[in-house]
Design a protein around this motif. Structure first.
Motif, PDB file in Angstrom:
ATOM      1  N   PRO A   1     -11.607  18.810  33.041  1.00 13.15           N
ATOM      2  CA  PRO A   1     -11.068  18.977  34.593  1.00 13.15           C
ATOM      3  C   PRO A   1     -10.382  20.432  34.752  1.00 13.15           C
ATOM      4  CG  PRO A   1      -9.645  17.574  33.186  1.00 13.15           C
ATOM      5  CD  PRO A   1     -10.701  17.754  32.249  1.00 13.15           C
ATOM      6  N   VAL A   2     -11.291  21.529  34.653  1.00 13.21           N
ATOM      7  CA  VAL A   2     -10.682  22.657  34.721  1.00 13.21           C
ATOM      8  C   VAL A   2     -11.795  23.541  35.682  1.00 13.21           C
ATOM      9  CG1 VAL A   2      -9.317  22.926  32.526  1.00 13.21           C
ATOM     10  CG2 VAL A   2     -11.752  23.513  32.517  1.00 13.21           C
ATOM     11  N   PRO A   3     -11.029  24.647  36.312  1.00 15.46           N
ATOM     12  CA  PRO A   3     -12.018  25.208  37.182  1.00 15.46           C
ATOM     13  C   PRO A   3     -13.202  26.142  36.503  1.00 15.46           C
ATOM     14  CG  PRO A   3      -9.817  25.946  37.721  1.00 15.46           C
ATOM     15  CD  PRO A   3      -9.971  24.918  36.318  1.00 15.46           C
ATOM     16  N   ALA A   4     -14.455  26.151  36.897  1.00 16.76           N
ATOM     17  CA  ALA A   4     -15.297  26.665  36.261  1.00 16.76           C
ATOM     18  C   ALA A   4     -15.093  28.535  36.314  1.00 16.76           C
ATOM     19  CB  ALA A   4     -16.678  26.749  36.987  1.00 16.76           C
ATOM     20  N   ALA A  63     -12.307  24.607  18.822  1.00 18.63           N
ATOM     21  CA  ALA A  63     -11.692  23.434  19.021  1.00 18.63           C
ATOM     22  C   ALA A  63     -10.773  23.083  17.994  1.00 18.63           C
ATOM     23  CB  ALA A  63     -12.797  22.205  19.291  1.00 18.63           C
ATOM     24  N   GLY A  64      -9.569  22.566  18.295  1.00 19.00           N
ATOM     25  CA  GLY A  64      -8.576  22.235  17.147  1.00 19.00           C
ATOM     26  C   GLY A  64      -8.313  20.620  17.289  1.00 19.00           C
ATOM     27  N   LYS A  65      -7.188  20.226  16.848  1.00 25.28           N
ATOM     28  CA  LYS A  65      -7.033  18.905  17.088  1.00 25.28           C
ATOM     29  C   LYS A  65      -6.308  18.559  18.384  1.00 25.28           C
ATOM     30  CE  LYS A  65      -5.667  17.802  12.197  1.00 25.28           C
ATOM     31  NZ  LYS A  65      -4.953  17.067  11.203  1.00 25.28           N
ATOM     32  N   GLY A  66      -7.285  17.874  19.165  1.00 29.01           N
ATOM     33  CA  GLY A  66      -6.603  17.497  20.682  1.00 29.01           C
ATOM     34  C   GLY A  66      -6.603  18.819  21.606  1.00 29.01           C
ATOM     35  N   LYS A  67      -6.894  20.052  21.159  1.00 24.80           N
ATOM     36  CA  LYS A  67      -6.870  21.306  21.915  1.00 24.80           C
ATOM     37  C   LYS A  67      -8.188  21.961  21.907  1.00 24.80           C
ATOM     38  CE  LYS A  67      -2.305  21.423  22.484  1.00 24.80           C
ATOM     39  NZ  LYS A  67      -1.838  20.360  21.622  1.00 24.80           N
ATOM     40  N   VAL A  68      -8.863  22.368  23.107  1.00 25.62           N
ATOM     41  CA  VAL A  68      -9.930  23.225  23.258  1.00 25.62           C
ATOM     42  C   VAL A  68      -9.277  24.553  23.519  1.00 25.62           C
ATOM     43  CG1 VAL A  68     -12.118  23.242  24.156  1.00 25.62           C
ATOM     44  CG2 VAL A  68     -10.850  21.155  24.019  1.00 25.62           C
ATOM     45  N   CYS A  76      -1.819  38.609  15.010  1.00 24.14           N
ATOM     46  CA  CYS A  76      -0.655  37.662  15.332  1.00 24.14           C
ATOM     47  C   CYS A  76      -1.168  36.338  14.855  1.00 24.14           C
ATOM     48  CB  CYS A  76      -0.455  37.616  16.694  1.00 24.14           C
ATOM     49  SG  CYS A  76       0.056  39.284  17.474  1.00 24.14           S
ATOM     50  N   ILE A  77       0.145  35.515  14.275  1.00 24.53           N
ATOM     51  CA  ILE A  77      -0.260  34.346  13.783  1.00 24.53           C
ATOM     52  C   ILE A  77       0.680  33.297  14.336  1.00 24.53           C
ATOM     53  CG2 ILE A  77       1.324  34.593  11.962  1.00 24.53           C
ATOM     54  CD1 ILE A  77      -2.218  32.749  11.737  1.00 24.53           C
ATOM     55  N   THR A  78       0.121  32.337  14.830  1.00 27.67           N
ATOM     56  CA  THR A  78       0.926  31.065  15.485  1.00 27.67           C
ATOM     57  C   THR A  78       0.187  29.823  15.201  1.00 27.67           C
ATOM     58  OG1 THR A  78       1.857  30.354  17.357  1.00 27.67           O
ATOM     59  CG2 THR A  78      -0.169  31.348  17.583  1.00 27.67           C
ATOM     60  N   THR A  79       0.682  28.784  15.748  1.00 26.95           N
ATOM     61  CA  THR A  79      -0.260  27.475  15.855  1.00 26.95           C
ATOM     62  C   THR A  79      -0.676  27.163  17.006  1.00 26.95           C
ATOM     63  OG1 THR A  79       1.666  26.005  16.314  1.00 26.95           O
ATOM     64  CG2 THR A  79       1.365  26.630  13.931  1.00 26.95           C
ATOM     65  N   VAL A  80      -1.682  26.423  16.961  1.00 23.76           N
ATOM     66  CA  VAL A  80      -2.458  26.092  18.334  1.00 23.76           C
ATOM     67  C   VAL A  80      -1.208  25.453  19.220  1.00 23.76           C
ATOM     68  CG1 VAL A  80      -4.021  24.860  19.462  1.00 23.76           C
ATOM     69  CG2 VAL A  80      -4.779  25.932  17.498  1.00 23.76           C
ATOM     70  N   LEU A 125      -6.195  27.504  26.495  1.00 22.46           N
ATOM     71  CA  LEU A 125      -6.018  26.389  25.829  1.00 22.46           C
ATOM     72  C   LEU A 125      -5.825  25.016  26.599  1.00 22.46           C
ATOM     73  CD1 LEU A 125      -3.891  28.884  24.666  1.00 22.46           C
ATOM     74  CD2 LEU A 125      -3.696  27.200  22.830  1.00 22.46           C
ATOM     75  N   PHE A 126      -6.678  24.017  26.366  1.00 26.14           N
ATOM     76  CA  PHE A 126      -6.564  22.830  27.145  1.00 26.14           C
ATOM     77  C   PHE A 126      -6.440  21.799  26.188  1.00 26.14           C
ATOM     78  CE2 PHE A 126      -8.582  18.866  28.876  1.00 26.14           C
ATOM     79  CZ  PHE A 126      -8.293  19.120  29.904  1.00 26.14           C
ATOM     80  N   ASP A 127      -5.181  20.915  26.549  1.00 29.68           N
ATOM     81  CA  ASP A 127      -4.784  19.619  25.888  1.00 29.68           C
ATOM     82  C   ASP A 127      -5.334  18.443  26.463  1.00 29.68           C
ATOM     83  OD1 ASP A 127      -3.009  17.158  25.346  1.00 29.68           O
ATOM     84  OD2 ASP A 127      -1.993  18.607  24.175  1.00 29.68           O
ATOM     85  N   VAL A 128      -6.201  17.829  25.565  1.00 34.97           N
ATOM     86  CA  VAL A 128      -7.051  16.989  26.010  1.00 34.97           C
ATOM     87  C   VAL A 128      -6.381  15.642  26.530  1.00 34.97           C
ATOM     88  CG1 VAL A 128      -9.060  15.275  25.421  1.00 34.97           C
ATOM     89  CG2 VAL A 128      -9.005  17.485  24.592  1.00 34.97           C
ATOM     90  N   ASP A 129      -5.368  15.163  25.749  1.00 41.32           N
ATOM     91  CA  ASP A 129      -4.517  13.783  26.102  1.00 41.32           C
ATOM     92  C   ASP A 129      -3.701  14.334  27.500  1.00 41.32           C
ATOM     93  OD1 ASP A 129      -5.608  12.489  24.057  1.00 41.32           O
ATOM     94  OD2 ASP A 129      -3.938  13.131  22.914  1.00 41.32           O
ATOM     95  N   GLN A 130      -3.110  15.333  27.522  1.00 37.06           N
ATOM     96  CA  GLN A 130      -2.265  15.995  28.625  1.00 37.06           C
ATOM     97  C   GLN A 130      -3.225  16.182  29.943  1.00 37.06           C
ATOM     98  OE1 GLN A 130       1.168  18.327  28.005  1.00 37.06           O
ATOM     99  NE2 GLN A 130       0.872  17.988  25.973  1.00 37.06           N
TER     100      GLN A 130
END
Length: 744
Positions: free
Chosen positions: A233-236, A244-249, A314-318, A278-283
């Protein structure tokens, strides 16, 4: 730490194992690129393959650290068992996706349980299709069909979904001129539900009791899998490089698709221009990083995020990136330096270039050359080389043996950084200034500036507040009188933006002279071209009584399409149009031009008391004449061949450059040089190769000899005018008269 310490070989596509203890990579130390592993702390290499014999692409570790996945230039996909060193080809396709910009086998990934491979292969309609391959069953299953173009498959690290980007949004943007459209945001992100019987990922539940959690930690239900594909459910948008990560695209985007992105379908080109989504699938929530990025990578477990931007890593977590919209902490590498053995490195660069031509040259038979022997002949020159420029020369001689166009060799490490360029330059006043023998003064023969066809140009002397016309005289610069034979250029040594004073007059006299402060310019090419173009347009209009329009197309790219459209809009309703592609530098968009030239009028549209409209509006009934010469190259030559094949009109001039074996696969050497290979050649409906080493032939041969050009004549243009007028006279456009209005 320099792990490989190999100045005479090249290591590529390093991949860190999931446990971060081992790095896998390709190396050409054996003469061909083979796969090796090495502990990350250093130590001996372990060679895993011995039979690879052509260009390969990125290595991907399986999540369990037991296998490696990679592809090669023949669009074959392999799995390598690290322990047993067993190499298995799991699929292959000889359908390339693109014949203009890229040649990549780069779109593949592992499932979280290391038992499945997801990948895309282009189909005959050039749409890519998503497949799943089961290593346990040795079978492949189509996840998508080829109705839409699909790329970048990636498994959710949690194992619930397979995501990919699908070009399926056909909401169009119309153009102002009513004859073009573009799909500005073609891509959507799709989620494939791997387990059957669950609610769609972004829908509300309908079951009154909670569904039982699946017993298996990961599984794929293949039956009806194509019916379990849902858009996020995001715009084209213009979407690239999904991961893809854990629960994130995650995916990258640009606001508008430009020519540069054609070559970046599978890998970014280095510019910091991408938005990272970054898209959170659950949220069901999307966020976009605050800063643009150049590239990004995920760790095998999908938790860590590495970002490059503006030359920094640069390094971070998703999760942190999703919450903060920040790229994370910069990594400090300190000083990274290594010692180069130039002779050894030049040999490696030579071998790479030789292999790339072996692998990617359009003719597997290398035009009848013994390519191995050719390589041995030119490799023998390397010990005598003293510079990187000389190596490029040797490579150029080697590929020149193929007698084909587009064999470009360039760049590389040329040694110490060059000193900064001198800020001073000889400025131009945007005019042709000639010695006038009659007066003994310098006279302004031509003054360049904007014209009625291009008002965007600026020039030092073409301003309403400067009273100077062609034929006027230059008397002094910076107060220094100047007369022939003294060189006035010595008084025009300036830095950018620096002004000089010029004293001018319409008469060869100091009386009534005017002095102006102007800023000389470094280059005049655009001004001179605009004057030449303007003169040609007006010359043709005058010579034909306004019946024939004229256009010149410099190159076959986005800019060339824009130029064509500008002239097309102005001249399409003329009785004739001259299309000049002399000095066209090529590109790829000639068929965009042909598309409009082929359009045919079918009727008139009548309105009360109005001049009837031609229908369709963006068509022409004009007689077309094309002009080509020896400096028309590559896609400009393809335009002439297309023009003739479609019988659109007459071609005037001389045979063109003769180079239509094109390029789409630039390779970068270890020292950032570039090696182009002639990858794609055209043959026509006569069963013969087009253009190469000959040129596109005109219908009417007319050469512009040096004497007539020096005298200001253009015999080719004059012949084109003659032919257009003859065609108009002998074959005028006719259409039935308006019928009587009906009586009902």
């Amino acid at each position: 730490m320099n792990l490989s310490l190999t100045p005479g070989t090249r290591e590529m596509y390093p991949a860190l194992s999931p446990d971060a203890q081992t790095v896998a990579f390709f190396s050409d130390k054996s003469g061909e690129y083979q796969i090796y592993t090495q502990p990350v702390t250093g130590g001996p290499w372990t060679q895993l393959t011995t039979t690879l014999d052509r260009t390969s692409y990125k290595l991907v570790w399986s999540p369990d650290g037991k296998k490696l996945l990679f592809g090669n230039k023949d669009f074959s996909l392999f799995v390598l068992d690290v322990a047993s060193r067993k190499l298995t080809k799991i699929d292959e396709s000889h359908q390339a996706k693109n014949d203009e910009f890229f040649w990549e086998m780069n779109d593949y990934t592992w499932s979280p349980d290391s038992k499945w491979v997801a990948y895309t292969f282009a189909q005959y309609n050039r749409n890519s299709q998503v497949f799943l391959y089961s290593l346990e069953q040795n079978t492949k299953t189509a996840v998508s069909d080829d109705f839409f173009d699909n790329l970048y498959p990636a498994f959710d690290a949690a194992g619930k979904y397979l995501y990919y980007v699908s070009s399926r949004n056909f909401d169009v943007q119309m153009d102002f001129y009513e004859d073009n459209h573009v799909e500005t945001n073609p891509q959507q992100v799709m989620a494939v539900q791997l387990i059957a019987g669950e609610k769609p990922p972004f829908a509300d539940p309908v079951a009154l009791t909670a569904a039982k959690a699946p017993a298996d930690p990961f599984r794929i239900d293949l039956r009806d899998i194509q019916k379990r594909i849902f858009p996020l459910p995001v715009p084209a948008g213009n979407y690239f490089f999904l991961k893809a990560g854990k629960g994130k695209v995650l995916w990258a985007s640009v606001p508008k698709f430009n020519e540069a992105e054609y070559e970046e379908i599978f890998k970014p080109g280095g510019a910091t221009k991408w938005d990272l989504h970054l898209f959170d699938v659950d949220q069901k929530k999307e966020t976009i990083l605050s800063d643009k990025i150049a590239d990004f990578r995920l760790s095998t477990n999908g938790e860590q995020l590495l970002i490059t931007k503006d030359g920094d890593y640069c390094i971070t977590t998703v999760d942190k990136a999703f919450q903060s919209k920040a790229a994370g902490e910069k990594i400090s590498f300190g000083v990274l330096a290594y010692t180069v053995d130039t002779q050894a490195e030049w040999t490696q660069i030579f071998d790479d270039a030789w292999r790339w031509y072996r692998d990617f040259f359009y003719d597997p038979g290398m035009h009848g050359r013994d390519w191995k022997r050719t390589g041995e002949t030119y490799r023998a020159y390397i010990p005598g080389l003293s510079s990187r420029e000389e190596l490029n020369w040797v490579l150029g001689q080697m590929v020149g043996e193929l007698s084909v166009s587009h064999t470009y060799i360039s760049g590389g490490d040329m040694g110490l950084v060059k000193p900064p360029a001198c800020p001073a330059f000889t400025g131009w006043l945007g005019a042709d200034i000639v010695a006038d023998a009659k007066t003994g003064l310098y006279r302004f023969d031509k003054i360049y500036g904007p014209s009625e066809y291009n008002r965007d140009l600026t020039a030092p002397l073409s301003r309403p507040d400067i009273d100077l016309q062609e034929g006027g005289y230059l008397l002094a610069i910076n107060g220094v009188d100047i007369k022939p034979p003294a060189d006035f250029n010595r008084l025009l040594q300036v830095t950018a933006g620096q002004k000089v004073t010029i004293t001018v007059n319409s008469r060869p006299s100091a009386e009534g002279a005017r002095t102006y402060a102007v800023a000389p310019i470094r280059y005049t090419e655009s001004l001179r071209y605009n004057r030449w173009l303007t003169d040609n347009i007006n010359y043709v209009l005058k010579a034909t009584g306004g019946k024939v329009g004229y256009m010149h197309i410099n190159a076959m790219g986005a800019g060339g399409i824009g130029e064509f459209d500008k002239f097309w809009r102005a001249f399409r309703y003329k009785e004739g149009i001259i299309i000049d592609v002399r000095r066209n530098s090529g590109g790829w968009t000639e068929y965009f031009l042909i598309d409009k030239l082929e359009r045919k009028m079918t009727s008139f549209n009548n309105l009360n008391s109005m001049v009837p409209f031609r229908y369709p509006g963006s068509t022409s009934t004009a007689h077309y004449v094309a002009i080509s010469n020896e400096y028309n190259g590559s896609d400009g030559e393809a335009f002439i061949e297309d023009f003739k094949a479609r019988k659109l009109g007459t071609v005037v001039g001389v045979p063109s450059w003769g180079g239509l074996v094109g390029i789409l696969n630039r390779q970068t050497t270890i020292d950032n040089g570039a090696v182009e290979q002639s990858n794609n050649a055209f043959y026509g409906d006569t069963g013969t190769w087009l253009v190469e080493n000959h040129g596109a032939d005109p219908d009417v041969v007319v050469d512009n000899d040096p004497a007539s050009v020096a005298a200001g004549k253009d015999a080719q243009l004059d012949k084109a005018i003659e032919i257009a007028l003859k065609q108009i006279k002998e074959h005028p456009f006719t259409f039935p008269a308006q019928p009587p209005y009906p009586r009902k």
